[in-house]
Design an enzyme around this catalytic site. Structure first.
Site, PDB file in Angstrom:
ATOM      1  N   VAL A   1      59.486 -23.310  40.977  1.00  0.00           N
ATOM      2  CA  VAL A   1      58.444 -22.868  40.053  1.00  0.00           C
ATOM      3  C   VAL A   1      57.552 -24.015  39.583  1.00  0.00           C
ATOM      4  O   VAL A   1      56.510 -23.767  39.005  1.00  0.00           O
ATOM      5  CB  VAL A   1      59.024 -22.125  38.825  1.00  0.00           C
ATOM      6  CG1 VAL A   1      59.697 -20.834  39.230  1.00  0.00           C
ATOM      7  CG2 VAL A   1      59.924 -23.003  38.004  1.00  0.00           C
ATOM      8  N   ASN A  27      60.959 -16.469  34.126  1.00  0.00           N
ATOM      9  CA  ASN A  27      62.354 -16.462  33.711  1.00  0.00           C
ATOM     10  C   ASN A  27      63.160 -17.636  34.263  1.00  0.00           C
ATOM     11  O   ASN A  27      64.323 -17.786  33.928  1.00  0.00           O
ATOM     12  CB  ASN A  27      63.005 -15.139  34.132  1.00  0.00           C
ATOM     13  CG  ASN A  27      64.358 -14.940  33.497  1.00  0.00           C
ATOM     14  OD1 ASN A  27      64.548 -15.216  32.326  1.00  0.00           O
ATOM     15  ND2 ASN A  27      65.308 -14.477  34.282  1.00  0.00           N
ATOM     16  N   TYR A  92      65.573 -29.352  26.625  1.00  0.00           N
ATOM     17  CA  TYR A  92      65.484 -27.901  26.681  1.00  0.00           C
ATOM     18  C   TYR A  92      64.718 -27.372  25.466  1.00  0.00           C
ATOM     19  O   TYR A  92      63.826 -26.530  25.607  1.00  0.00           O
ATOM     20  CB  TYR A  92      66.900 -27.313  26.731  1.00  0.00           C
ATOM     21  CG  TYR A  92      66.944 -25.801  26.684  1.00  0.00           C
ATOM     22  CD1 TYR A  92      66.733 -25.047  27.829  1.00  0.00           C
ATOM     23  CD2 TYR A  92      67.213 -25.129  25.497  1.00  0.00           C
ATOM     24  CE1 TYR A  92      66.785 -23.660  27.804  1.00  0.00           C
ATOM     25  CE2 TYR A  92      67.274 -23.746  25.458  1.00  0.00           C
ATOM     26  CZ  TYR A  92      67.059 -23.023  26.606  1.00  0.00           C
ATOM     27  OH  TYR A  92      67.101 -21.649  26.569  1.00  0.00           O
ATOM     28  N   LYS A  96      61.191 -25.306  25.684  1.00  0.00           N
ATOM     29  CA  LYS A  96      61.056 -23.933  25.196  1.00  0.00           C
ATOM     30  C   LYS A  96      60.057 -23.852  24.043  1.00  0.00           C
ATOM     31  O   LYS A  96      59.395 -22.828  23.853  1.00  0.00           O
ATOM     32  CB  LYS A  96      62.415 -23.360  24.793  1.00  0.00           C
ATOM     33  CG  LYS A  96      63.349 -23.173  25.994  1.00  0.00           C
ATOM     34  CD  LYS A  96      62.719 -22.293  27.076  1.00  0.00           C
ATOM     35  CE  LYS A  96      63.666 -21.987  28.205  1.00  0.00           C
ATOM     36  NZ  LYS A  96      63.120 -20.996  29.140  1.00  0.00           N
ATOM     37  N   VAL A 127      72.941 -15.984  25.481  1.00  0.00           N
ATOM     38  CA  VAL A 127      73.090 -14.892  26.440  1.00  0.00           C
ATOM     39  C   VAL A 127      74.266 -15.244  27.352  1.00  0.00           C
ATOM     40  O   VAL A 127      74.368 -16.378  27.818  1.00  0.00           O
ATOM     41  CB  VAL A 127      71.807 -14.706  27.276  1.00  0.00           C
ATOM     42  CG1 VAL A 127      71.956 -13.529  28.230  1.00  0.00           C
ATOM     43  CG2 VAL A 127      70.601 -14.532  26.376  1.00  0.00           C
ATOM     44  N   THR A 129      75.382 -15.853  30.209  1.00  0.00           N
ATOM     45  CA  THR A 129      75.074 -16.230  31.587  1.00  0.00           C
ATOM     46  C   THR A 129      75.803 -17.529  31.892  1.00  0.00           C
ATOM     47  O   THR A 129      76.134 -18.286  30.969  1.00  0.00           O
ATOM     48  CB  THR A 129      73.559 -16.450  31.787  1.00  0.00           C
ATOM     49  OG1 THR A 129      73.144 -17.552  30.984  1.00  0.00           O
ATOM     50  CG2 THR A 129      72.762 -15.203  31.440  1.00  0.00           C
TER      51      THR A 129
END
Length: 178
Positions: A1, A27, A92, A96, A127, A129
């Site tokens: 990306v 995402n 991070y 964000k 989340v 994940t």
């Protein structure tokens, strides 16, 4: 990306296959443990390249295509870290935060252009994940057992919870949510 030519290719392929582009969900993301003091520049750049540069490039190349067909919806995945900060994931958090600010800029740009494009960011906290669980547990990799174990605490949502919000933001029902 983080490769601009890849974005041009995937958007052109989407238009060729479907005739238009109506929805973009940015995402892709990555995270690494590290405070401001112990994050090295290479890690900083890699995380920001994926998390914020990728969003920038996706939006930059999707907006003209969406505008040509009368509008659409862009959903950018951010994080609660963008709002409250998290000391143990400095790169991070910064990336964000950039997504959050860029989303607001894009929403205003599209509103001013009257091009029918909505742009929203989603800010989940925890989340279940593998990416999030491995950081929460301080591990290099997360197993399904780790995900199940952390889920017992009840303070993390399922990926489907976030997906349902994204589905709403992509739908016509969110026509004035920006």
């Amino acid at each position: 990306v983080s490769d601009e030519d890849n974005w041009k290719t995937v958007i052109a392929a989407t238009v060729e296959q479907f005739g238009r582009l109506d929805i973009l969900v940015n995402n892709a993301g990555m995270i690494a443990l590290g405070t401001i003091v112990d994050t090295d520049l290479a890690s900083w750049r890699k995380i920001n390249a994926v998390n914020s540069d990728g969003v920038f490039l996706g939006c930059k190349h999707a907006i003209p295509v969406m505008a040509e067909s009368g509008g659409g919806s862009i959903i950018n995945m951010s994080s609660v870290a963008a709002i409250q900060g998290q000391s143990f994931v400095a790169a991070y958090t910064a990336s964000k935060g950039a997504v959050r600010a860029l989303t607001k800029s894009i929403a205003m740009f599209c509103k001013e252009q009257k091009n029918g494009i909505r742009c929203n960011s989603v800010h989940p906290d925890g989340v279940k994940t593998p990416m999030v669980v491995k950081v929460a547990m301080g591990k290099d990799e997360a197993t399904q057992e780790d995900i199940d174990e952390i889920g017992k605490f009840g303070n993390m949502c399922e990926p489907e919870d976030v997906a349902n919000l994204v589905l709403y933001l992509a739908s016509d029902e969110s026509g004035f949510v920006n």
